[in-house]
Structure formats: C-alpha cells, structure tokens
Design a protein around this motif. Structure first.
Motif, short mmCIF file in Angstrom:
data_model
loop_
_atom_site.label_atom_id
_atom_site.label_comp_id
_atom_site.label_asym_id
_atom_site.label_seq_id
_atom_site.Cartn_x
_atom_site.Cartn_y
_atom_site.Cartn_z
N ALA A 1 0.83 -1.19 0.00
CA ALA A 1 0.00 0.00 0.00
C ALA A 1 0.87 1.25 0.00
N GLU A 2 0.24 2.38 -0.23
CA GLU A 2 0.93 3.66 -0.19
C GLU A 2 1.11 4.11 1.26
N HIS A 3 1.88 5.17 1.45
CA HIS A 3 2.08 5.75 2.78
C HIS A 3 0.94 6.73 3.08
N THR A 4 -0.21 6.24 3.54
CA THR A 4 -1.32 7.12 3.89
C THR A 4 -2.05 6.55 5.09
N PRO A 5 -2.82 7.38 5.76
CA PRO A 5 -3.66 6.86 6.85
C PRO A 5 -4.65 5.78 6.37
N TRP A 6 -5.12 5.92 5.13
CA TRP A 6 -6.05 4.92 4.59
C TRP A 6 -5.38 3.56 4.48
N ALA A 7 -4.12 3.55 4.07
CA ALA A 7 -3.38 2.30 3.96
C ALA A 7 -3.18 1.67 5.33
N LEU A 8 -2.91 2.49 6.34
CA LEU A 8 -2.78 1.95 7.69
C LEU A 8 -4.08 1.35 8.19
N LEU A 9 -5.20 1.97 7.86
CA LEU A 9 -6.50 1.38 8.21
C LEU A 9 -6.71 0.06 7.48
N GLY A 10 -6.34 0.02 6.19
CA GLY A 10 -6.44 -1.23 5.43
C GLY A 10 -5.59 -2.33 6.04
N TYR A 11 -4.39 -1.97 6.46
CA TYR A 11 -3.48 -2.92 7.10
C TYR A 11 -4.11 -3.46 8.39
N GLN A 12 -4.73 -2.60 9.17
CA GLN A 12 -5.41 -3.05 10.40
C GLN A 12 -6.55 -4.01 10.07
N VAL B 1 7.21 -15.22 -0.07
CA VAL B 1 6.39 -16.30 -0.63
C VAL B 1 5.23 -16.47 0.34
N GLY B 2 4.04 -16.64 -0.17
CA GLY B 2 2.89 -16.79 0.72
C GLY B 2 1.64 -17.16 -0.04
N ASP B 3 0.50 -16.83 0.56
CA ASP B 3 -0.79 -17.23 -0.02
C ASP B 3 -1.41 -16.14 -0.89
N TRP B 4 -1.44 -14.92 -0.38
CA TRP B 4 -2.12 -13.83 -1.08
C TRP B 4 -1.25 -12.58 -1.13
N ILE B 5 -1.36 -11.86 -2.22
CA ILE B 5 -0.86 -10.50 -2.30
C ILE B 5 -2.09 -9.60 -2.37
N ILE B 6 -2.11 -8.61 -1.50
CA ILE B 6 -3.17 -7.61 -1.54
C ILE B 6 -2.51 -6.26 -1.78
N SER B 7 -2.82 -5.66 -2.91
CA SER B 7 -2.35 -4.33 -3.24
C SER B 7 -3.53 -3.38 -2.99
N PHE B 8 -3.31 -2.41 -2.11
CA PHE B 8 -4.39 -1.52 -1.70
C PHE B 8 -4.00 -0.08 -2.01
N LYS B 9 -4.64 0.51 -3.03
CA LYS B 9 -4.34 1.90 -3.42
C LYS B 9 -2.85 2.10 -3.64
N SER B 10 -2.20 1.19 -4.28
CA SER B 10 -0.76 1.28 -4.48
C SER B 10 -0.43 1.41 -5.96
N ASP B 11 0.56 2.26 -6.25
CA ASP B 11 1.04 2.41 -7.62
C ASP B 11 2.26 1.54 -7.90
#
Length: 176
Positions: free
Chosen positions: A9-20, A48-58
């Motif tokens: 994710a990007e460096h934003t408060p929204w990304a931190l909420l998404g991470y939570q 290496v893992g199960d899922w990649i989640i890209s959230f509002k990221s360029d």
C-alpha cells in the motif's frame, strides 16, 4: 490455517487502516508501504505466501512476485474499470462523470487488466473536487476490502463478476 498475506500500500492513513483490517483476519502479514519515488522494497525478492493484496498502491509488481502468491494476487483499485491506471479522480471530474467507483481485481502482468472480482459505484457530488473524491473513494475501498477479506480468511474462491476494463491505460505522463 490463516493465510500468509503480502500487503502492499501507499504511505497514507487509509493504507494503515487497510493494514489493520488485514490484521483482523490473519497475523501472518508482511506489510510494504511504498510511495512513488521510493526505492523498491527488498522484501519483495524473498516473499512467498498465499495472497498479495495491493491496496491503493502504484507499485507495479512483476510476474515473478505475482506467481509467489499461491492463492492469488488482488488489487483494490481506486476507480471504476473505465479508468485503468492513475488519475481516475481527475479524469472523472474532467469528463463530468455522474458516478465513480472502486474495483477489486486479480492482478496480472498488464496494469489494471486482470479479471474483475467486485465493483461498487457511487454518485459524484455536484461540488466534488479531486481531493474530496479521493477521500470518499478511500472510504469505499475500505468497505470493499472488508467485504473481500472474510472470503480470503475462510478460503472461499473469489470469482470474476464478468465486468471488463476500459481500453485506455491512464499514466502519470498524461496528468502532467
């Protein structure tokens, strides 16, 4: 078993909420907060893992990383399928669109081109600005993330909804 997730994710408060939100479904999360111009994070080489989640990221993730996600790689795109790439807020207002939306899709090597899983639209307000539309879109993206996360946690297949992307890829060059 709880999924292992790479959260980009990007460096934003929204990304931190998404991470939570992601931490609410699994404690096996590798967070990568990246903004345009930052160096590429080294952790991407070894993850290496199960899922990649890209959230509002360029951040463009290469094929070698995408295939390391055993269950899938999904992107939460802050715009409707008509606006692939960046700057959708600007283009929607410039084009006097009546509605905007958020799109969750499987990631493939081509930018904003993978099968669409979920789309939610909302009305653009008459007094909307790029800034207010960006803010409101982030709220809708968090809601979309919270609709998709339980499926990931419960190992429920994510299926494409049949919507298709617009043909044009909007770039930073066009915004300048």
């Amino acid at each position: 078993m709880k999924p292992h997730i790479l959260f980009v994710a990007e460096h934003t408060p929204w990304a931190l909420l998404g991470y939570q939100c992601v931490l609410a479904v699994t404690d096996h999360v590798t967070p990568v907060f990246w903004s345009r111009g930052d160096p590429l994070p080294g952790i991407l080489d070894s993850w290496v893992g199960d899922w990649i989640i890209s959230f509002k990221s360029d951040l463009i993730l290469d094929h070698e990383l995408l295939v390391k996600a055993r269950s899938g790689a999904i992107n939460f795109h802050p715009g409707p399928p008509a606006y692939r790439g960046v700057g959708g807020y600007f283009w929607a207002l410039k084009n006097r669109d009546q509605e905007y939306g958020v799109t969750c899709h499987f990631m493939v090597q081509k930018i904003d081109a993978g099968p669409i899983i979920d789309y939610e639209s909302f009305r653009i307000l008459p007094t909307e600005t790029v800034s207010s539309l960006r803010f409101r879109t982030a709220v809708f993206l968090l809601g979309q993330l919270n609709r998709i996360l339980p499926k990931i946690a419960e190992n429920i297949d994510l299926t494409p909804n049949g919507l298709t992307w617009g043909s044009h890829l909007y770039t930073y060059l066009e915004l300048e």
